[in-house]
Design a protein around this motif. Structure first.
Motif, PDB file in Angstrom:
ATOM      1  N   ARG A   1      38.306  21.670  36.925  1.00 20.00           N
ATOM      2  CA  ARG A   1      39.032  21.756  38.186  1.00 20.00           C
ATOM      3  C   ARG A   1      38.852  20.443  38.947  1.00 20.00           C
ATOM      4  O   ARG A   1      37.798  19.795  38.854  1.00 20.00           O
ATOM      5  CB  ARG A   1      38.516  22.913  39.056  1.00 20.00           C
TER       6      ARG A   1
ATOM      7  N   TRP B   1      37.907  18.161  42.029  1.00 17.90           N
ATOM      8  CA  TRP B   1      37.079  18.180  43.231  1.00 17.90           C
ATOM      9  C   TRP B   1      37.141  16.790  43.874  1.00 17.90           C
ATOM     10  O   TRP B   1      37.120  15.772  43.176  1.00 17.90           O
ATOM     11  CB  TRP B   1      35.618  18.514  42.896  1.00 17.90           C
TER      12      TRP B   1
ATOM     13  N   PRO C   1      36.360  21.373  46.976  1.00 18.35           N
ATOM     14  CA  PRO C   1      37.398  21.787  46.025  1.00 18.35           C
ATOM     15  C   PRO C   1      38.722  21.079  46.290  1.00 18.35           C
ATOM     16  O   PRO C   1      39.127  20.888  47.440  1.00 18.35           O
ATOM     17  CB  PRO C   1      37.517  23.295  46.262  1.00 18.35           C
TER      18      PRO C   1
ATOM     19  N   THR D   1      41.522  22.366  45.217  1.00 16.94           N
ATOM     20  CA  THR D   1      42.530  23.420  45.284  1.00 16.94           C
ATOM     21  C   THR D   1      42.010  24.545  46.157  1.00 16.94           C
ATOM     22  O   THR D   1      40.846  24.538  46.579  1.00 16.94           O
ATOM     23  CB  THR D   1      42.854  23.972  43.885  1.00 16.94           C
TER      24      THR D   1
ATOM     25  N   ASP E   1      41.706  27.563  45.042  1.00 21.14           N
ATOM     26  CA  ASP E   1      41.167  28.586  44.150  1.00 21.14           C
ATOM     27  C   ASP E   1      39.752  28.966  44.583  1.00 21.14           C
ATOM     28  O   ASP E   1      39.040  28.152  45.205  1.00 21.14           O
ATOM     29  CB  ASP E   1      41.128  28.074  42.714  1.00 21.14           C
TER      30      ASP E   1
END
Length: 394
Positions: free
Chosen positions: A156, A158, A177, A179, A181
């Motif tokens: 993902r 970051w 983060p 995103t 999510d």
């Protein structure tokens, strides 16, 4: 469980196979990466490939697994499997890659053993391989599911939110983060992989302990590995020299089987050098809970200026009513620059759980001292940065 026929063959051939494992694994990696160079792009550490550490780690794990099957036919070496599975999950290893590994590993076995690689011998070692692979695949599937990363999709984006110099060679990066999510949960002591693109276009991933958190933010601490007996660290140098707020890094879901356990038992948190990073995370969790138990924090380093998170560690220890901190500074002792940690004058708490992190010579020495002091081996947990070349006595 290993079949009776295969067990007899493995027992008879283990000495010669074990003696040849370094050659087997070196040939395996060479052939596999020649045919599948994409595996070196983000999956395998090419620094460890060049040094031979990855080959030796693979050889040691195979030998340890086979030895465990013979010694305890009805048991699995769960500690070994867990350590490997967590590392695989941090890199996104998938089930189909075990088929690729099998092809080239057994090609290397046949090439190395020659006429000694009879059908019975190959069949027996094939059984060992798939027992180990099957156990790892099942364990990794559970870990992926728990992380919400089915299919090995662990990466993902970051963003670097803050950068803080800890020492001349160590920097902390606070990440947020990229995103909306959900942020995966983690346990203090676990690590994440960070994947970057190097100047030659190749992607490489390295593991870094989570050294702290703040809400949805996570922090890693990176020590630049300077050239010496081994080449300079590619990823650590890139992150240390270039990572600034606003940059985006690809980060894996947390992994690692050496994590602070729940309970009220006393704790020994022991580290050297950059091995302090998982210890700092454990202390943060304890301080958040105002944990009253006895906690003894022991750290060895070259000196105060090289001791990353020194002030933070002292503050966290001060926040815990039952905690004490002891440091050793100076060169020599463990072959890596830290002063030798001598536990002979330390009042070790009874029934303590010990967590160790630092260079292998340091951890071997401290573990031996703890065992001599009466701490049971089952209560001594350790984290290795890089391929686990220890294995014995773990």
């Amino acid at each position: 469980m290993l079949s009776t026929e295969s067990a007899a063959t493995i027992r008879a051939t283990l000495p010669v196979v074990a003696a040849s494992l370094d050659t087997i694994t070196a040939r395996f990696y060479e052939a596999m990466l020649d045919d599948h160079p994409e595996l070196l792009d983000g999956m395998f550490n090419r620094g460890n490939q060049a040094s031979g550490e990855q080959s030796r780690a693979l050889a040691g794990s195979i030998a340890a697994f086979a030895t465990g099957l013979l010694a305890h036919p009805d048991e699995r070496p769960d500690a070994l499997l867990s350590r490997i599975a967590h590392k695989h999950v941090s890199l996104g290893v998938t089930e189909d890659q075990y088929v690729v590994v099998h092809k080239y590993l057994f090609g290397a076995i046949a090439q190395t053993l020659g006429d000694a690689a009879t059908p019975d011998v190959v069949s027996a070692w094939d059984e060992v391989y798939w027992l180990m692979a099957g156990a790892l695949i099942a364990l990794e599937a559970r870990l992926y599911n728990a992380a919400g990363a089915d299919g090995g999709d662990v990466w993902r984006p970051w963003r670097v939110a803050e950068r803080r110099e800890q020492t001349p060679d160590t920097v902390s990066l606070t990440l947020e983060p990229g995103t909306d999510d959900p942020v995966p949960a983690f346990l203090p002591g676990q690590y994440v992989s960070v994947r970057v693109r190097l100047a030659d276009g190749v992607h490489q991933a390295r593991q870094y302990s989570l050294s702290g958190w703040d809400g949805r933010r996570r922090r890693i601490t990176v020590k630049r590995l300077r050239a010496g007996a081994t080449p300079a660290g590619e990823v650590s140098t890139l992150l240390h020299d270039t990572a600034v707020p606003g940059d985006t890094l690809m980060v894996s879901a947390p992994a690692g089987d050496v994590a602070l356990a729940e309970g009220d038992h006393p704790l020994l948190l022991v580290s050297a050098g950059i091995g302090c990073t998982p210890i700092v995370a454990m202390l943060q969790r304890l301080a958040e809970r105002a944990d009253p138990r006895r906690v003894l924090v022991l750290h060895a380093d070259r000196g105060p200026a090289e001791h990353a998170h020194r002030g933070e560690t002292a503050a966290l220890v001060d926040a815990l009513p039952g905690a004490d901190l002891r440091t050793w500074y100076g060169t020599g002792g463990d072959g890596r620059g830290q002063g030798r940690m001598d536990l002979s004058g330390i009042d070790l708490p009874e029934d303590a759980e010990a967590y160790l992190c630092g260079p292998l010579p340091f951890m071997r020495d401290v573990r031996a001292q703890l065992l001599d002091a009466g701490v049971p081996a089952r209560r001594v947990h350790y984290e290795v940065f890089g391929p686990d070349l220890w294995l014995g006595g773990a």
